[in-house]
Design an enzyme around this catalytic site. Structure first.
Site, PDB file in Angstrom:
ATOM      1  N   HIS A  82       0.841  -1.198   0.000  1.00  0.00           N
ATOM      2  CA  HIS A  82       0.000   0.000   0.000  1.00  0.00           C
ATOM      3  C   HIS A  82       0.872   1.243   0.000  1.00  0.00           C
ATOM      4  O   HIS A  82       1.841   1.338   0.745  1.00  0.00           O
ATOM      5  CB  HIS A  82      -0.885   0.003   1.265  1.00  0.00           C
ATOM      6  CG  HIS A  82      -1.799   1.181   1.325  1.00  0.00           C
ATOM      7  ND1 HIS A  82      -3.047   1.177   0.745  1.00  0.00           N
ATOM      8  CD2 HIS A  82      -1.638   2.413   1.865  1.00  0.00           C
ATOM      9  CE1 HIS A  82      -3.618   2.352   0.943  1.00  0.00           C
ATOM     10  NE2 HIS A  82      -2.786   3.118   1.624  1.00  0.00           N
ATOM     11  N   ASP A 161     -14.529   3.474   7.542  1.00  0.00           N
ATOM     12  CA  ASP A 161     -13.452   4.343   7.064  1.00  0.00           C
ATOM     13  C   ASP A 161     -13.921   5.157   5.866  1.00  0.00           C
ATOM     14  O   ASP A 161     -13.592   6.333   5.730  1.00  0.00           O
ATOM     15  CB  ASP A 161     -12.215   3.524   6.691  1.00  0.00           C
ATOM     16  CG  ASP A 161     -11.184   4.409   6.016  1.00  0.00           C
ATOM     17  OD1 ASP A 161     -10.678   5.320   6.702  1.00  0.00           O
ATOM     18  OD2 ASP A 161     -10.918   4.244   4.822  1.00  0.00           O
ATOM     19  N   ARG A 168     -13.623  13.585   6.744  1.00  0.00           N
ATOM     20  CA  ARG A 168     -12.314  14.198   7.053  1.00  0.00           C
ATOM     21  C   ARG A 168     -11.829  15.039   5.879  1.00  0.00           C
ATOM     22  O   ARG A 168     -11.251  16.114   6.054  1.00  0.00           O
ATOM     23  CB  ARG A 168     -11.286  13.097   7.372  1.00  0.00           C
ATOM     24  CG  ARG A 168     -11.508  12.441   8.720  1.00  0.00           C
ATOM     25  CD  ARG A 168     -10.668  11.187   8.863  1.00  0.00           C
ATOM     26  NE  ARG A 168      -9.267  11.453   8.649  1.00  0.00           N
ATOM     27  CZ  ARG A 168      -8.403  10.586   8.096  1.00  0.00           C
ATOM     28  NH1 ARG A 168      -8.807   9.383   7.720  1.00  0.00           N
ATOM     29  NH2 ARG A 168      -7.161  10.904   7.947  1.00  0.00           N
ATOM     30  N   SER A 183      -7.010   4.461   9.249  1.00  0.00           N
ATOM     31  CA  SER A 183      -7.720   4.399   7.968  1.00  0.00           C
ATOM     32  C   SER A 183      -7.032   3.411   7.027  1.00  0.00           C
ATOM     33  O   SER A 183      -7.670   2.503   6.469  1.00  0.00           O
ATOM     34  CB  SER A 183      -7.734   5.814   7.366  1.00  0.00           C
ATOM     35  OG  SER A 183      -8.058   5.803   6.013  1.00  0.00           O
ATOM     36  N   LYS A 187      -8.279  -0.950   6.207  1.00  0.00           N
ATOM     37  CA  LYS A 187      -8.545  -1.519   4.872  1.00  0.00           C
ATOM     38  C   LYS A 187      -7.602  -2.692   4.594  1.00  0.00           C
ATOM     39  O   LYS A 187      -7.999  -3.697   4.007  1.00  0.00           O
ATOM     40  CB  LYS A 187      -8.386  -0.433   3.805  1.00  0.00           C
ATOM     41  CG  LYS A 187      -9.538   0.578   3.850  1.00  0.00           C
ATOM     42  CD  LYS A 187      -9.330   1.736   2.905  1.00  0.00           C
ATOM     43  CE  LYS A 187      -8.291   2.691   3.383  1.00  0.00           C
ATOM     44  NZ  LYS A 187      -8.473   4.082   3.047  1.00  0.00           N
TER      45      LYS A 187
HETATM   46  N1  URA Z   1      -4.973   7.175   2.691  1.00  0.00           N
HETATM   47  C1  URA Z   1      -5.959   6.533   3.380  1.00  0.00           C
HETATM   48  O1  URA Z   1      -6.399   5.453   2.990  1.00  0.00           O
HETATM   49  N2  URA Z   1      -6.449   7.128   4.476  1.00  0.00           N
HETATM   50  C2  URA Z   1      -5.998   8.306   4.947  1.00  0.00           C
HETATM   51  O2  URA Z   1      -6.474   8.766   5.961  1.00  0.00           O
HETATM   52  C3  URA Z   1      -4.984   8.966   4.226  1.00  0.00           C
HETATM   53  C4  URA Z   1      -4.472   8.361   3.099  1.00  0.00           C
END
Ligand code: URA
Length: 433
Positions: A82, A161, A168, A183, A187
């Site tokens: 990621h 999220d 946000r 966050s 995932k």
């Molecule tokens: N990427 C994400 O998945 N979440 C965040 O809060 C910031 C970047």
């Protein structure tokens, strides 16, 4: 329990209990907590932070708010990767087939771009007929069969999220280490991989502007991964200029193919070799990074990695000839030169500004349902350390010549930070946590 009391407690900087955190997450998902209270709570977290325990609870509650994928039907150690978001970051397009060619199964769910950052799924969809939605069984079977599949993230991965992030984004509460860490990791945990490699970006095009902030974020995410039994490694990498030379959907697929052919820009190739090395070690296919690098180079040189991309494209409905003939990808009508306004050495290229310029000519979307033009984007000619003279071509805009292209060109010129002397060399990988 009342949300107003939870907000007050967080505002005072006190530690929330697991029950209070689960109350917030479930209220966000079911809609029983209104957006204004969720936003006030997020702002309180931005100001007062969270303990490691709170961050871990928040992550788990968000991961469990929707589907938690069980990848056990896929053989081998599944390694996910990621990136915290960047411009020109097409590493997944390269790493997925590359590490799969070295024996690490890749069952990857990726996202779309929003704002100035691109998304892997949009890039893949620039390949004519490529399918990014596969049924669960088809997804698993493809990974067992050819070792790699990259699909869009199901709508029900970490829905808490999804809602919280959308709030946000519009309430100035993205830039909080516990909120970003939870966050991202919610995932990743829900997506089911055994091990996770994080590419934490810092610089002008990233959420984290300094290496120190990026390290703090990386430590928070590695701590969460470790806590839930997923081996997690984070590389802290530079985003003070876009990665590679091409920005835009089909352009980035083209550059990924260049790397898989053993060509392409050195920064992108080096980053992929370094990240791929960690993935091979995490996946048990190499004892250390030296051995991993040897295997990755062999997969590039033999053509096995490129062939794996072709196999993935074919399995997902696209034309595998694209892997050998990238000119089959959509191409913009024009390639407009963007000249330098002054002499100097390139010290940095504001990656966010370049991403916004690409978006302006149609490469990205401002709103979720906007259509994108796969062919358009930016081709950088001058990169950090290069010397340019006024009038030299800094970049090309792949776009139709019109007012938007003229504005984008001006934005690209402004994105270049020029200095009188050559800049000090900056490492691409700053640290590994
Ligand atoms: N990427 C994400 O998945 N979440 C965040 O809060 C910031 C970047």
């Amino acid at each position: 329990m009342r949300m107003v009391d939870v907000i007050r407690k967080k505002r005072a900087g006190d530690e929330l209990t697991a029950e209070e955190i689960r109350f917030v997450v479930s209220g966000v998902v079911t809609g029983t907590i209104p957006d204004y209270q969720t936003s006030a709570w997020a702002m309180a977290v931005c100001f007062t932070g969270m303990t490691d325990r709170e961050t871990a609870e928040l992550t788990l509650a968000m991961a469990r708010s929707g589907d938690v994928v069980d990848l056990s039907a896929i053989r081998g150690v599944k390694v996910d990767k990621h990136s915290t978001g960047g411009v020109g970051d097409k590493t997944t397009l390269i790493l997925a087939p590359l590490v799969a060619a070295c024996g690490v199964p890749v069952a990857k769910m990726s996202g779309r771009g929003l704002g100035h950052t691109g998304g892997t799924i949009d890039k893949l969809e620039s390949i004519p007929d490529f399918r990014t939605e596969l049924a669960r069984d088809e997804f698993f079977a493809q990974v067992n069969d050819i070792g790699v599949a990259v699909i869009g993230q199901s709508g029900n991965i970490a829905p808490a999220d999804k809602k919280l992030y959308a709030l946000r984004d519009v309430t100035g509460t993205v830039e909080s280490i516990p909120l970003i860490a939870s966050s991202v990791m919610s995932k990743k945990i829900a997506a089911g991989a055994d091990a996770i490699l994080l590419d934490v970006k810092f610089g002008s095009g990233a959420f984290m502007k300094t290496a120190a902030e990026a390290i703090e974020l990386a430590q928070a995410m590695v701590a969460i991964g470790t806590e839930v039994g997923r081996t997690t490694v984070a590389a802290i990498t530079d985003m003070d200029q876009p990665l590679g030379n091409l920005i835009g959907n089909a352009l980035e697929v083209r550059e990924a193919i260049d790397i898989l052919r053993g060509e392409g820009p050195a920064d992108l190739r080096e980053l992929c070799l370094a990240l791929g090395g960690h993935m091979l070690v995490l996946g048990g296919q190499a004892a250390d990074e030296d051995e991993a690098r040897g295997k990755l180079l062999a997969a590039l040189e033999s053509g096995a990695a490129l062939a794996k991309l072709g196999a993935m494209i074919a399995a997902q409905g696209g034309d595998p000839a694209v892997a050998r003939q990238p000119e089959l990808l959509p191409q913009a009508k024009e390639r407009l030169p963007v000249p330098a306004a002054a002499d100097g050495y390139v010290h940095g290229i504001d990656a966010e500004a370049i991403g916004l310029a690409a978006m302006r000519v149609g490469a990205g979307r401002a709103a979720k349902d906007d259509a994108i033009d796969y062919a358009v984007g930016v081709e950088l000619i001058a990169k950090r350390g290069d010397r340019v003279r006024a009038g030299d071509t800094l970049a090309y805009l792949h776009a139709r010549e019109n007012d938007e292209a003229a504005c984008a060109a001006a934005q690209i010129v402004r994105a270049y930070e020029l200095g009188a002397a050559a800049p000090a060399a900056a490492p691409l990988i700053y640290a590994v946590v």
